[in-house]
Enzyme design. Structure first.
Site, short mmCIF file in Angstrom:
data_model
loop_
_atom_site.label_atom_id
_atom_site.label_comp_id
_atom_site.label_asym_id
_atom_site.label_seq_id
_atom_site.Cartn_x
_atom_site.Cartn_y
_atom_site.Cartn_z
N GLU A 68 22.24 -5.62 71.91
CA GLU A 68 22.77 -6.83 70.99
C GLU A 68 22.51 -8.01 71.96
OE1 GLU A 68 23.20 -7.29 68.00
OE2 GLU A 68 23.35 -5.25 67.23
N GLY A 95 23.58 5.71 74.60
CA GLY A 95 22.92 6.88 73.53
C GLY A 95 22.54 6.57 72.33
N GLY A 96 22.72 7.08 71.27
CA GLY A 96 22.03 6.78 69.78
C GLY A 96 20.78 7.06 69.94
N GLU A 138 25.08 13.45 71.96
CA GLU A 138 25.50 14.05 70.68
C GLU A 138 24.44 14.69 69.78
OE1 GLU A 138 27.27 10.68 68.35
OE2 GLU A 138 28.19 10.07 70.50
N TYR A 139 23.33 14.25 69.85
CA TYR A 139 22.10 15.00 69.22
C TYR A 139 20.98 15.30 70.11
CZ TYR A 139 24.67 12.45 65.77
OH TYR A 139 25.80 11.90 64.95
N THR A 209 35.44 15.23 66.09
CA THR A 209 35.94 15.85 65.06
C THR A 209 36.15 15.02 63.85
OG1 THR A 209 38.35 15.26 65.94
CG2 THR A 209 37.41 17.30 66.57
N TYR A 210 34.98 14.97 63.13
CA TYR A 210 34.97 14.06 61.86
C TYR A 210 33.59 14.19 61.47
CZ TYR A 210 34.40 10.70 65.61
OH TYR A 210 34.46 10.07 66.93
N ASP A 211 32.84 13.74 60.25
CA ASP A 211 31.83 14.07 59.89
C ASP A 211 31.62 15.49 59.44
OD1 ASP A 211 31.48 11.08 60.10
OD2 ASP A 211 30.33 11.63 61.96
N TRP A 356 37.51 6.64 66.53
CA TRP A 356 36.42 6.11 65.79
C TRP A 356 36.70 5.43 64.65
CZ3 TRP A 356 31.76 5.61 68.23
CH2 TRP A 356 30.67 5.16 67.46
#
Ligand SMILES: *[C@@H]1O[C@H](CO)[C@@H](O)[C@H](O)[C@H]1NC(C)=O
Length: 452
Positions: A68, A95-96, A138-139, A209-211, A356
Site C-alpha cells: 500500500e 505472502g498472498g 498458505e497456497y 482454522t476457519y474457511d 483474523w
C-alpha cells in the site's frame, strides 16, 4: 499446603505469560467506509501480545516489498503503540498472490533468490522497527511441483532462522521472530509442509482454522466448527478445528508452538428452500455486508446489525452459533464459541490464539453495544490474561468520570488528582491508568514516578 498454593499461583502466572494472543490487521481495511475504516491507529496497545501486519509481498527482484501507498504511515502507528506498551511485539506478514500465483514460488526456487529475500527482509524489518516476520505460506505447492516446493519451504525457513540468529549476534539485538500462517486442510498440510522440520525453526505457527465451509458449497456449513457434525460425509468429516489440530499434532508439531485461529467474521449463504438448519440447500452467498462489501462474508460488527432480527441457533456438536433471516444463513463466532475454543486450546496445551482480524471485531464499539473489541477482549479474558491497564470508555454505557478524563485532551501523561500512586496516559482520547512502582508517586514536573 502453602507451598502447593504458591506453586499453583506460579503455574497460573506462567500459563498466562507464556501464552500468546496474536492479532492480525489488514492494510485493506482502511478502505472500508465510515465506521468500518480501520488503520493501525485503531489498535488498542494492550489488547494482544503480538500484532501481525498483513500484507506485504515479494517483488520481481526477490525482495520483501510493501503493497500500500501508506504502509510506512501505518508502521509509524505500530511504533507508537509499542511506545505505549513496550511488551507489544509487531510482525510483518508476507505472502498472498500476484496474478493468482504465490510470489514465494519463484523466490524459493533458487538459493541466490532466497538469499536476496532474506537479506532484504532483515533490512526492511529492522528499518521499520518490526520484531519479526510472518510467512503466509498458505497456497503453495501448485504449478505442478508440490514435493519441490515443500522441501524448498523447509530450506527457506531454516535459512531465515540462521540469518536471524546471525543478525541478532552481529547487532546485539533480540533475534527477529520467525512465524508462519499454515493451512488447516489435511490434504494441503500433507502436500505443503515437512511438519517436524519447519516447526524446529518457527517461533509459533498460526493454523488457519476457519474457511472450512462457505457459499462455494451447495449446503450450509459452518465457517469455523470446533468438531465434525453427524451430517458430515466424505472428506467433510475433517473440515473442523479438532481434525486440523490433531493432524498437526500427530505429524509431530509441538503443541506449544501451535496457535488456534479465532475468526472475527462469519460466512453466509443464500438459502434455496424453506429448510434453515445446518446442511440446508443453498445456492451462493447472501448479500455482501455494507462495510466489508464482499459477498459470502460478514465481519462480526456486521453480524451485530443482523442477529437481533434473525433466528439465532446453536450447533451443539460443533460448539458454534448460526443465524437465519429470510433466505440468508450465517455461520459465525460469538463469545460462547470463543470460550469453547479456548477450553479446547487449553486442554490440548496449545501455545495460544491468533485472531483474523482486529479490523472485523467491533473495534470502535459502535455496532454491538458491547464496548470496543468485544470478541477479542472476551478471548483475552477467557485465556486468563491479567486485566489491561486501560479504562477505554465504551461509548454505549454510562460514562465513568475517570474514563472520560482524556476526552478532548492531547496525548500525554497526567496526574490522577485522586490517587498520587497512579497516573493517566491519554492516547487518542482514551484513558489509560498506570500504577507507579510500590513506594513511588507520580510527579507531573518530570512526567515520571519518583520518591515522595
Ligand atoms: C478429535 O479428533 C480426534 C482425531 O481425529 C478424534 O479421535 C476425536 O474423536 C475427535 N473428537 C471429537 C469430539 O470429535
Amino acid at each position: 499446603m502453602k507451598l502447593l498454593t504458591a506453586l499453583g499461583v506460579l503455574l497460573v502466572l506462567n500459563m498466562a505469560t507464556s501464552s500468546r494472543l496474536v492479532c492480525h490487521m489488514t492494510n485493506w481495511a482502511q478502505y472500508r467506509p465510515s465506521s468500518g475504516k480501520f488503520t493501525s491507529d485503531n489498535i488498542d496497545p494492550f489488547l494482544c501480545t503480538h500484532v501481525i501486519y498483513a500484507m506485504s509481498t515479494i517483488n520481481s527482484f526477490n525482495e520483501l516489498t510493501p503493497i500500500e501507498w501508506n504502509d510506512d504511515q501505518q508502521f509509524t502507528g505500530l511504533k507508537r503503540l509499542k511506545n505505549i506498551n513496550p511488551d507489544l511485539k509487531t510482525l510483518l506478514s508476507v505472502g498472498g498472490t500476484v496474478n493468482g500465483i504465490s510470489p514465494f514460488i519463484a523466490m524459493v526456487a533458487r538459493a541466490e533468490n532466497r538469499a536476496t529475500f532474506i537479506k532484504s527482509s532483515i533490512t526492511y524489518l529492522r528499518t521499520h522497527n518490526f520484531d519479526g516476520l510472518n510467512l503466509a505460506w498458505e497456497y503453495p505447492a501448485h504449478n505442478g511441483s508440490p514435493e519441490q516446493d515443500k522441501t524448498r519451504f523447509t530450506q527457506l525457513v531454516s535459512e531465515l532462522y540462521k540469518a536471524f540468529e546471525d543478525d541478532a549476534k552481529e547487532n546485539k539485538k533480540t533475534p527477529l521472530l520467525l512465524t508462519a500462517n499454515v493451512a488447516a486442510f489435511i490434504p494441503t498440510i500433507d502436500r505443503a509442509y515437512e511438519v517436524q522440520k519447519i516447526t524446529l525453526y518457527l517461533d509459533f505457527i498460526n493454523v488457519l482454522t476457519y474457511d472450512y465451509h462457505g457459499h462455494w458449497e451447495a449446503a450450509t456449513g459452518h465457517n469455523s466448527p470446533l468438531y465434525s457434525s453427524s451430517m458430515d460425509s466424505g472428506t467433510h468429516v475433517h473440515h473442523n478445528i479438532n481434525s486440523s489440530i490433531s493432524h498437526w499434532l500427530v505429524n509431530g508439531a509441538p503443541a506449544e508452538k501451535l496457535l488456534l485461529g479465532f475468526p472475527t467474521y462469519g460466512r453466509t449463504y443464500h438459502l434455496s428452500s424453506s429448510a434453515t438448519g445446518l446442511g440446508a440447500p443453498a445456492n451462493g452467498p447472501a448479500d455482501a455486508g455494507p462495510y466489508t462489501r464482499t459477498a459470502g462474508f460478514w465481519s462480526y460488527y456486521e453480524t451485530c446489525d443482523y442477529t437481533p432480527s434473525a433466528n439465532v441457533g446453536w450447533i451443539p456438536e460443533q460448539q458454534v452459533p448460526y443465524a437465519t433471516y429470510g433466505s440468508s444463513w450465517l455461520g459465525y463466532d460469538d463469545k460462547r464459541s470463543f470460550s469453547s475454543k479456548v477450553q479446547y486450546m487449553t486442554a490440548n496445551n496449545l501455545g495460544g490464539a491468533h485472531v483474523w482480524t482486529l479490523d472485523m471485531d467491533d473495534f470502535g464499539g459502535s455496532f454491538c453495544s458491547d464496548g470496543a473489541y468485544p470478541l477479542i477482549n472476551h478471548l483475552r479474558m477467557s485465556m486468563g490474561f491479567p486485566p489491561k491497564p486501560t479504562t477505554t470508555p465504551a461509548p454505549t454505557t454510562t460514562r465513568d468520570p475517570i474514563a472520560d478524563f482524556c476526552r478532548g485532551r492531547p496525548n500525554g501523561l497526567y496526574e490522577n488528582p485522586t490517587d498520587k500512586k497512579t497516573y493517566f496516559q491519554c492516547f487518542q482520547g482514551n484513558t489509560y491508568l498506570h500504577h507507579c512502582q510500590p513506594g513511588l508517586i507520580y510527579w507531573d514536573s518530570c512526567k515520571c514516578c519518583n520518591w515522595p
